[in-house]
Scaffold this active site. Sequence first.
Site, PDB file in Angstrom:
ATOM      1  N   ASP A 132      -6.800  -3.799   8.111  1.00 24.65           N
ATOM      2  CA  ASP A 132      -6.164  -4.788   7.238  1.00 24.65           C
ATOM      3  C   ASP A 132      -5.617  -5.997   7.998  1.00 24.65           C
ATOM      4  O   ASP A 132      -5.141  -6.956   7.384  1.00 24.65           O
ATOM      5  CB  ASP A 132      -5.035  -4.141   6.422  1.00 24.65           C
ATOM      6  CG  ASP A 132      -5.583  -3.231   5.334  1.00 24.65           C
ATOM      7  OD1 ASP A 132      -6.805  -3.242   5.099  1.00 24.65           O
ATOM      8  OD2 ASP A 132      -4.783  -2.498   4.719  1.00 24.65           O
ATOM      9  N   ASP A 176     -15.717  10.285  -2.865  1.00 24.67           N
ATOM     10  CA  ASP A 176     -16.157  11.680  -2.691  1.00 24.67           C
ATOM     11  C   ASP A 176     -15.094  12.565  -2.026  1.00 24.67           C
ATOM     12  O   ASP A 176     -14.920  13.723  -2.400  1.00 24.67           O
ATOM     13  CB  ASP A 176     -17.487  11.729  -1.925  1.00 24.67           C
ATOM     14  CG  ASP A 176     -17.449  10.946  -0.616  1.00 24.67           C
ATOM     15  OD1 ASP A 176     -16.747   9.921  -0.560  1.00 24.67           O
ATOM     16  OD2 ASP A 176     -18.113  11.366   0.343  1.00 24.67           O
ATOM     17  N   LEU A 177     -14.361  12.011  -1.063  1.00 25.80           N
ATOM     18  CA  LEU A 177     -13.362  12.842  -0.374  1.00 25.80           C
ATOM     19  C   LEU A 177     -12.183  13.179  -1.295  1.00 25.80           C
ATOM     20  O   LEU A 177     -11.602  14.259  -1.213  1.00 25.80           O
ATOM     21  CB  LEU A 177     -12.829  12.148   0.891  1.00 25.80           C
ATOM     22  CG  LEU A 177     -13.861  11.767   1.944  1.00 25.80           C
ATOM     23  CD1 LEU A 177     -13.174  11.289   3.214  1.00 25.80           C
ATOM     24  CD2 LEU A 177     -14.774  12.933   2.266  1.00 25.80           C
ATOM     25  N   ASN A 182       0.806  -1.224   0.000  1.00 28.33           N
ATOM     26  CA  ASN A 182       0.000   0.000   0.000  1.00 28.33           C
ATOM     27  C   ASN A 182       0.834   1.266   0.000  1.00 28.33           C
ATOM     28  O   ASN A 182       0.302   2.364  -0.169  1.00 28.33           O
ATOM     29  CB  ASN A 182      -0.997  -0.016   1.162  1.00 28.33           C
ATOM     30  CG  ASN A 182      -2.124  -0.997   0.873  1.00 28.33           C
ATOM     31  OD1 ASN A 182      -2.295  -1.443  -0.264  1.00 28.33           O
ATOM     32  ND2 ASN A 182      -2.888  -1.342   1.897  1.00 28.33           N
ATOM     33  N   CYS A 219     -11.076  -4.573  -3.658  1.00 31.90           N
ATOM     34  CA  CYS A 219     -11.655  -5.653  -2.865  1.00 31.90           C
ATOM     35  C   CYS A 219     -13.097  -5.308  -2.501  1.00 31.90           C
ATOM     36  O   CYS A 219     -13.403  -4.159  -2.193  1.00 31.90           O
ATOM     37  CB  CYS A 219     -10.853  -5.837  -1.571  1.00 31.90           C
ATOM     38  SG  CYS A 219      -9.391  -6.851  -1.759  1.00 31.90           S
TER      39      CYS A 219
HETATM   40  C1  EPZ Z   1      -6.471   2.029   2.013  1.00 32.85           C
HETATM   41  O1  EPZ Z   1      -7.711   2.015   1.315  1.00 32.85           O
HETATM   42  C2  EPZ Z   1      -5.835   0.687   1.776  1.00 32.85           C
HETATM   43  N1  EPZ Z   1      -5.639   0.465   0.354  1.00 32.85           N
HETATM   44  C3  EPZ Z   1      -6.731  -0.415   2.340  1.00 32.85           C
HETATM   45  O2  EPZ Z   1      -6.051  -1.647   2.202  1.00 32.85           O
HETATM   46  C4  EPZ Z   1      -6.976  -0.146   3.826  1.00 32.85           C
HETATM   47  O3  EPZ Z   1      -7.886  -1.096   4.325  1.00 32.85           O
HETATM   48  C5  EPZ Z   1      -7.547   1.260   4.031  1.00 32.85           C
HETATM   49  O4  EPZ Z   1      -6.669   2.247   3.402  1.00 32.85           O
HETATM   50  C6  EPZ Z   1      -7.728   1.650   5.490  1.00 32.85           C
HETATM   51  O5  EPZ Z   1      -6.490   1.560   6.153  1.00 32.85           O
HETATM   52  C7  EPZ Z   1      -4.602   0.987  -0.250  1.00 32.85           C
HETATM   53  O6  EPZ Z   1      -3.774   1.679   0.329  1.00 32.85           O
HETATM   54  C8  EPZ Z   1      -4.441   0.674  -1.689  1.00 32.85           C
HETATM   55  P1  EPZ Z   1      -9.788   4.830   3.123  1.00 32.85           P
HETATM   56  P2  EPZ Z   1      -8.499   3.356   1.071  1.00 32.85           P
HETATM   57  O7  EPZ Z   1      -9.980   5.886   2.105  1.00 32.85           O
HETATM   58  O8  EPZ Z   1      -7.553   4.444   0.892  1.00 32.85           O
HETATM   59  C9  EPZ Z   1     -14.521   5.670   3.179  1.00 32.85           C
HETATM   60  C10 EPZ Z   1      -5.792  -3.898   1.603  1.00 32.85           C
HETATM   61  O9  EPZ Z   1      -6.307  -4.960   2.027  1.00 32.85           O
HETATM   62  N2  EPZ Z   1     -14.279   6.656   2.112  1.00 32.85           N
HETATM   63  O10 EPZ Z   1      -8.964   5.147   4.326  1.00 32.85           O
HETATM   64  O11 EPZ Z   1      -9.486   3.055   0.014  1.00 32.85           O
HETATM   65  C11 EPZ Z   1     -14.233   4.243   2.742  1.00 32.85           C
HETATM   66  O12 EPZ Z   1     -15.329   3.691   2.053  1.00 32.85           O
HETATM   67  C12 EPZ Z   1      -6.616  -2.671   1.350  1.00 32.85           C
HETATM   68  O13 EPZ Z   1      -4.582  -3.795   1.327  1.00 32.85           O
HETATM   69  C13 EPZ Z   1     -15.332   7.455   1.688  1.00 32.85           C
HETATM   70  O14 EPZ Z   1     -16.473   7.346   2.183  1.00 32.85           O
HETATM   71  O15 EPZ Z   1      -9.262   3.503   2.466  1.00 32.85           O
HETATM   72  C14 EPZ Z   1     -13.926   3.574   4.066  1.00 32.85           C
HETATM   73  O16 EPZ Z   1     -15.124   3.226   4.695  1.00 32.85           O
HETATM   74  C15 EPZ Z   1      -8.095  -2.904   1.465  1.00 32.85           C
HETATM   75  N3  EPZ Z   1     -15.086   8.388   0.719  1.00 32.85           N
HETATM   76  C16 EPZ Z   1     -13.233   4.680   4.866  1.00 32.85           C
HETATM   77  O17 EPZ Z   1     -13.574   5.897   4.202  1.00 32.85           O
HETATM   78  C17 EPZ Z   1     -13.854   8.551   0.169  1.00 32.85           C
HETATM   79  O18 EPZ Z   1     -13.702   9.408  -0.719  1.00 32.85           O
HETATM   80  C18 EPZ Z   1     -11.705   4.593   4.908  1.00 32.85           C
HETATM   81  O19 EPZ Z   1     -11.217   4.347   3.596  1.00 32.85           O
HETATM   82  C19 EPZ Z   1     -12.804   7.754   0.603  1.00 32.85           C
HETATM   83  C20 EPZ Z   1     -13.040   6.807   1.593  1.00 32.85           C
END
Ligand code: EPZ
Length: 419
Positions: A306, A124-125, A23, A116
């Site tokens: 994770d 959106d963020l 990541n 996944c």
């Molecule tokens: C990163 O995903 C990682 N992926 C994920 O790892 C990890 O689980 C996650 O961060 C949390 O630590 C990569 O780095 C490629 P988030 P990311 O934005 O960036 C919501 C793995 O197994 N959200 O921190 O997509 C979202 O739906 C993967 O290696 C919005 O609503 O995670 C979630 O509920 C899986 N709007 C929460 O925020 C947005 O615009 C946190 O997601 C962005 C996110």
Amino acid sequence: MDKLAIIGGRPLYGEIPISGAKNSALKVMVASLLTDKPLTLTNVPRLADVEMLLRLLEQHGVEVDFEGSTLKLHGRTITSTEAPYDLVRKMRASFNVLGPLLAREGKAKVSLPGGCAIGARPVDLHLKALTAMGAAIELDEGYVIAEAPKGLHGAEVTFPFVSVGATEHAMLAAVLADGETVLKNAAREPEITDLAECLNAMGAKVSDAGTSTIKIEGVAQLNTAQHAVLPDRIETGAYAMAVGATGGELTLKGARSDLLGAAWSVLEEAGLTIEDVDGGVRVKRNGNPVKAVDIVTQPFPGFPTDLQAQFMALMVTANGVSRIKETIFENRFMHAPELSRMGANISVDGQTATVRGVKRLKGAPVMATDLRASMSLVIAGLAAEGQTMINRVYHLDRGFERLEEKLANCGALIERVRE
Ligand code: EPZ
């Protein structure tokens, strides 16, 4: 589709080299789009996700040279500002090309991402941050069409909740923006700090990464640089949990215990000894079995989502009852029914899984549903009596480098069955 056959019940002893963090690698690779100068990355893991992102970067015009774990990327000229559905849908990290393309070329058309199936995962963020920096954004037929004809400008962005991806995306766009960007309620994951270090090595001015307020002073251009990807904390934690489930002692070469956050103390409470040793971390299980511990997943430095699935696999044979609350993703308990097929006693109610420790697991055919869920089945299979056959191993190939080889070298009976 390949399968993994595991005969469980053997303790793990030996050394496992920890790879560079998936990541982190995926985000620093995207930084190559920000400059016409070469970017050299070392400690890059050979994973399906890395290969997939390389195909996308090549499609944008980046020259790629990947030898061993050293990856040379040269975005001399951007030949396309469009990231097509086929290359973005399988992996969410690909979406992060939008900001750099916009910053460098003033426009981009990027498919909405996949990844996944662990929740809705909107963007959106990401779009909020880019809009605040002056991008005009439209959504059309599954694509984000963005323009910044006058270039991006610095902005103050306050995230309503912590998002790793949105924080990284905003950083990647802001380094070339005109003026200062301040990101409030930013993610503090080690991968954020790693990205900041890489960008700063390229000549960016990012400060306070690793805190919840990150400042970025835009610069006109970035230069050539070399950066070593930090070790994978999730791989580290997963192997620590494997030794917790099977017993034994592993030295995780290249691992850094400080990256584990709350997972470290949780594992100690469960009955593992984790100590820093020269060049890595040594983990062993004290006594038999481990003790049940409750966890709540949180952004860093809290317990990482994770590692939640792998921790559940450790708790299924723990002494007592463990409550596992998942607060980051709404659909991340798909491993629970698979673990139950092996004899685990798990009940899921909304965001919380209650795991009542059983004496032993029995091997069974199970199906990997997503990357970390798949690793939890591997851990359970290593601890179970008899044979576990894990279907859909391609999930594991996305995020765990040379998994069977690393485990087999430490005494596990694990084999890939090619089909
Ligand atoms: C990163 O995903 C990682 N992926 C994920 O790892 C990890 O689980 C996650 O961060 C949390 O630590 C990569 O780095 C490629 P988030 P990311 O934005 O960036 C919501 C793995 O197994 N959200 O921190 O997509 C979202 O739906 C993967 O290696 C919005 O609503 O995670 C979630 O509920 C899986 N709007 C929460 O925020 C947005 O615009 C946190 O997601 C962005 C996110």
